[in-house]
Enzyme design. Sequence first.
Site, PDB file in Angstrom:
ATOM      1  N   ASN A   1     -12.573   3.321  -3.358  1.00  0.00           N
ATOM      2  CA  ASN A   1     -12.732   3.119  -1.917  1.00  0.00           C
ATOM      3  C   ASN A   1     -12.971   4.490  -1.265  1.00  0.00           C
ATOM      4  O   ASN A   1     -12.114   5.379  -1.351  1.00  0.00           O
ATOM      5  CB  ASN A   1     -11.459   2.460  -1.355  1.00  0.00           C
ATOM      6  CG  ASN A   1     -11.515   2.256   0.139  1.00  0.00           C
ATOM      7  OD1 ASN A   1     -11.901   3.160   0.880  1.00  0.00           O
ATOM      8  ND2 ASN A   1     -11.113   1.102   0.608  1.00  0.00           N
TER       9      ASN A   1
ATOM     10  N   HIS B   1     -11.941   7.143   3.214  1.00  0.00           N
ATOM     11  CA  HIS B   1     -11.305   8.341   3.766  1.00  0.00           C
ATOM     12  C   HIS B   1     -12.133   9.607   3.599  1.00  0.00           C
ATOM     13  O   HIS B   1     -11.780  10.649   4.152  1.00  0.00           O
ATOM     14  CB  HIS B   1      -9.874   8.465   3.252  1.00  0.00           C
ATOM     15  CG  HIS B   1      -9.045   7.316   3.764  1.00  0.00           C
ATOM     16  ND1 HIS B   1      -8.921   7.076   5.115  1.00  0.00           N
ATOM     17  CD2 HIS B   1      -8.403   6.313   3.130  1.00  0.00           C
ATOM     18  CE1 HIS B   1      -8.186   5.978   5.292  1.00  0.00           C
ATOM     19  NE2 HIS B   1      -7.874   5.494   4.099  1.00  0.00           N
TER      20      HIS B   1
ATOM     21  N   HIS C   1     -14.643  -0.319   3.702  1.00  0.00           N
ATOM     22  CA  HIS C   1     -14.165  -1.277   4.695  1.00  0.00           C
ATOM     23  C   HIS C   1     -14.838  -0.921   6.016  1.00  0.00           C
ATOM     24  O   HIS C   1     -14.527   0.115   6.608  1.00  0.00           O
ATOM     25  CB  HIS C   1     -12.639  -1.162   4.803  1.00  0.00           C
ATOM     26  CG  HIS C   1     -11.999  -2.134   5.746  1.00  0.00           C
ATOM     27  ND1 HIS C   1     -10.634  -2.255   5.873  1.00  0.00           N
ATOM     28  CD2 HIS C   1     -12.518  -3.039   6.609  1.00  0.00           C
ATOM     29  CE1 HIS C   1     -10.344  -3.182   6.784  1.00  0.00           C
ATOM     30  NE2 HIS C   1     -11.484  -3.668   7.255  1.00  0.00           N
TER      31      HIS C   1
ATOM     32  N   ARG D   1     -14.724  -1.405   9.471  1.00  0.00           N
ATOM     33  CA  ARG D   1     -13.790  -1.963  10.446  1.00  0.00           C
ATOM     34  C   ARG D   1     -14.492  -2.253  11.758  1.00  0.00           C
ATOM     35  O   ARG D   1     -15.473  -1.599  12.089  1.00  0.00           O
ATOM     36  CB  ARG D   1     -12.642  -0.978  10.696  1.00  0.00           C
ATOM     37  CG  ARG D   1     -11.613  -0.962   9.599  1.00  0.00           C
ATOM     38  CD  ARG D   1     -10.471  -0.044   9.960  1.00  0.00           C
ATOM     39  NE  ARG D   1      -9.346  -0.260   9.071  1.00  0.00           N
ATOM     40  CZ  ARG D   1      -8.336  -1.101   9.332  1.00  0.00           C
ATOM     41  NH1 ARG D   1      -8.292  -1.751  10.474  1.00  0.00           N
ATOM     42  NH2 ARG D   1      -7.361  -1.255   8.476  1.00  0.00           N
TER      43      ARG D   1
ATOM     44  N   ARG E   1     -13.731   3.076  12.605  1.00  0.00           N
ATOM     45  CA  ARG E   1     -12.961   4.324  12.613  1.00  0.00           C
ATOM     46  C   ARG E   1     -13.315   5.233  11.432  1.00  0.00           C
ATOM     47  O   ARG E   1     -13.099   6.433  11.504  1.00  0.00           O
ATOM     48  CB  ARG E   1     -11.459   4.044  12.619  1.00  0.00           C
ATOM     49  CG  ARG E   1     -10.946   3.394  11.361  1.00  0.00           C
ATOM     50  CD  ARG E   1      -9.433   3.301  11.362  1.00  0.00           C
ATOM     51  NE  ARG E   1      -8.947   2.288  12.278  1.00  0.00           N
ATOM     52  CZ  ARG E   1      -7.749   1.712  12.154  1.00  0.00           C
ATOM     53  NH1 ARG E   1      -6.943   2.102  11.193  1.00  0.00           N
ATOM     54  NH2 ARG E   1      -7.359   0.771  12.977  1.00  0.00           N
TER      55      ARG E   1
ATOM     56  N   GLU F   1     -15.548  -4.674   2.037  1.00  0.00           N
ATOM     57  CA  GLU F   1     -14.250  -5.162   2.508  1.00  0.00           C
ATOM     58  C   GLU F   1     -14.354  -5.338   4.018  1.00  0.00           C
ATOM     59  O   GLU F   1     -14.817  -4.440   4.719  1.00  0.00           O
ATOM     60  CB  GLU F   1     -13.194  -4.120   2.143  1.00  0.00           C
ATOM     61  CG  GLU F   1     -11.787  -4.559   2.444  1.00  0.00           C
ATOM     62  CD  GLU F   1     -10.808  -3.414   2.221  1.00  0.00           C
ATOM     63  OE1 GLU F   1     -10.955  -2.667   1.236  1.00  0.00           O
ATOM     64  OE2 GLU F   1      -9.911  -3.271   3.056  1.00  0.00           O
TER      65      GLU F   1
ATOM     66  N   THR G   1      -4.719  -1.641   6.091  1.00  0.00           N
ATOM     67  CA  THR G   1      -4.442  -3.070   5.922  1.00  0.00           C
ATOM     68  C   THR G   1      -2.979  -3.243   5.524  1.00  0.00           C
ATOM     69  O   THR G   1      -2.510  -2.602   4.584  1.00  0.00           O
ATOM     70  CB  THR G   1      -5.366  -3.654   4.823  1.00  0.00           C
ATOM     71  OG1 THR G   1      -6.686  -3.170   5.059  1.00  0.00           O
ATOM     72  CG2 THR G   1      -5.355  -5.157   4.848  1.00  0.00           C
TER      73      THR G   1
ATOM     74  N   GLU H   1      -7.911 -10.727  -4.681  1.00  0.00           N
ATOM     75  CA  GLU H   1      -7.411  -9.360  -4.855  1.00  0.00           C
ATOM     76  C   GLU H   1      -5.944  -9.364  -4.486  1.00  0.00           C
ATOM     77  O   GLU H   1      -5.574  -9.636  -3.334  1.00  0.00           O
ATOM     78  CB  GLU H   1      -8.173  -8.352  -3.977  1.00  0.00           C
ATOM     79  CG  GLU H   1      -7.602  -6.935  -4.165  1.00  0.00           C
ATOM     80  CD  GLU H   1      -8.320  -5.861  -3.347  1.00  0.00           C
ATOM     81  OE1 GLU H   1      -9.526  -6.024  -3.062  1.00  0.00           O
ATOM     82  OE2 GLU H   1      -7.659  -4.862  -3.007  1.00  0.00           O
TER      83      GLU H   1
ATOM     84  N   HIS I   1      -4.384  -1.491  -3.269  1.00  0.00           N
ATOM     85  CA  HIS I   1      -3.623  -0.967  -2.137  1.00  0.00           C
ATOM     86  C   HIS I   1      -2.423  -0.157  -2.609  1.00  0.00           C
ATOM     87  O   HIS I   1      -1.577  -0.650  -3.336  1.00  0.00           O
ATOM     88  CB  HIS I   1      -3.154  -2.042  -1.159  1.00  0.00           C
ATOM     89  CG  HIS I   1      -3.099  -1.504   0.245  1.00  0.00           C
ATOM     90  ND1 HIS I   1      -2.068  -0.727   0.695  1.00  0.00           N
ATOM     91  CD2 HIS I   1      -3.987  -1.566   1.244  1.00  0.00           C
ATOM     92  CE1 HIS I   1      -2.328  -0.361   1.936  1.00  0.00           C
ATOM     93  NE2 HIS I   1      -3.492  -0.839   2.296  1.00  0.00           N
TER      94      HIS I   1
HETATM   95  N1  PXP Z   1      -7.787  -3.094  -1.243  1.00  0.00           N
HETATM   96  C1  PXP Z   1      -7.782  -3.464   0.057  1.00  0.00           C
HETATM   97  C2  PXP Z   1      -8.035  -4.887   0.387  1.00  0.00           C
HETATM   98  C3  PXP Z   1      -7.577  -2.512   1.071  1.00  0.00           C
HETATM   99  O1  PXP Z   1      -7.556  -2.890   2.363  1.00  0.00           O
HETATM  100  C4  PXP Z   1      -7.399  -1.162   0.718  1.00  0.00           C
HETATM  101  C5  PXP Z   1      -7.252  -0.127   1.802  1.00  0.00           C
HETATM  102  O2  PXP Z   1      -8.438   0.011   2.502  1.00  0.00           O
HETATM  103  C6  PXP Z   1      -7.419  -0.829  -0.648  1.00  0.00           C
HETATM  104  C7  PXP Z   1      -7.591  -1.816  -1.593  1.00  0.00           C
HETATM  105  C8  PXP Z   1      -7.247   0.578  -1.092  1.00  0.00           C
HETATM  106  O3  PXP Z   1      -5.982   1.007  -0.744  1.00  0.00           O
HETATM  107  P1  PXP Z   1      -5.585   2.535  -0.873  1.00  0.00           P
HETATM  108  O4  PXP Z   1      -6.456   3.305   0.063  1.00  0.00           O
HETATM  109  O5  PXP Z   1      -4.149   2.559  -0.517  1.00  0.00           O
HETATM  110  O6  PXP Z   1      -5.840   2.916  -2.328  1.00  0.00           O
END
Ligand code: PXP
Length: 240
Positions: free
Chosen positions: A6, A9, A42, A44, A48, A69, A100, A151, A191
């Site tokens: 992901n 960030h 994601h 949003r 952001r 996502e 999330t 998931e 997550h």
């Molecule tokens: N899966 C989902 C559905 C999420 O919302 C997120 C956070 O955006 C992640 C995985 C990844 O989480 P993390 O950034 O804590 O690794």
Amino acid sequence: MQLLVNIDHVATLRNARGEGYPDPVEASTVCEDAGAAGIVFHLRSDRRHIRDEDVYRLKKSVKGILDFEMAATDEMIRICREIEPELCTLVPEGREELTTEGGLNMKHVYDDFANRVFPAFEGTGIEMSLFLDPNPHDIELAHKLGTDTIELHTGTFANAPDAESRKKELERLQKGAELIYQAGMKVNAGHGLNLDNLPVLAREVPYLEDISIGHALVSKALFWGLERTVKEYLKIMNAR
Ligand code: PXP
């Protein structure tokens, strides 16, 4: 089991200064070149981190699995259908949340998903995934809805305050994965995962396929990359 990175960030850092770097698309190429099976973003509602133009560039650039996502709003459904990613992961989205905060409440969303959301994706070939806590009731309803994939939300496991609650959450994840698999759906997870908790999850939870990891991975990359970066700057200064 395969890694989907992901890259939200990377965009957070870019947006902090309003510059064009670091570029989440460039980051996605590095991740894929290093062996990641795909990329998650994601988009949003408040934009952001990831922005619309990132999504179109990611679609062009990502060679592996692209996991879109999103909250199940009409706007996101329209963009997702246009992009046609391999995977669409539906998540709850709150305006005030930092990230999330948990899985979908299937009882709340079931009718809406059955009447509006899932029909909108019919015939697209996009793999549909629902982000859920390891709750038998939610998993059952998700199956009834006809999702391809679930998931599992691993955030509660990752943030468990002590060994006992972590063990309890791990058991819930194990049972959840078993239920999902027995019902013929694919088991994804994500997550809060990091280098410390991933080994336990990978060893103890069966049937895991796509693992989505963002914040901890991007954070660690900063430290593993800082030494070389400082040395490159020093090289220039010392060459004067
Ligand atoms: N899966 C989902 C559905 C999420 O919302 C997120 C956070 O955006 C992640 C995985 C990844 O989480 P993390 O950034 O804590 O690794």
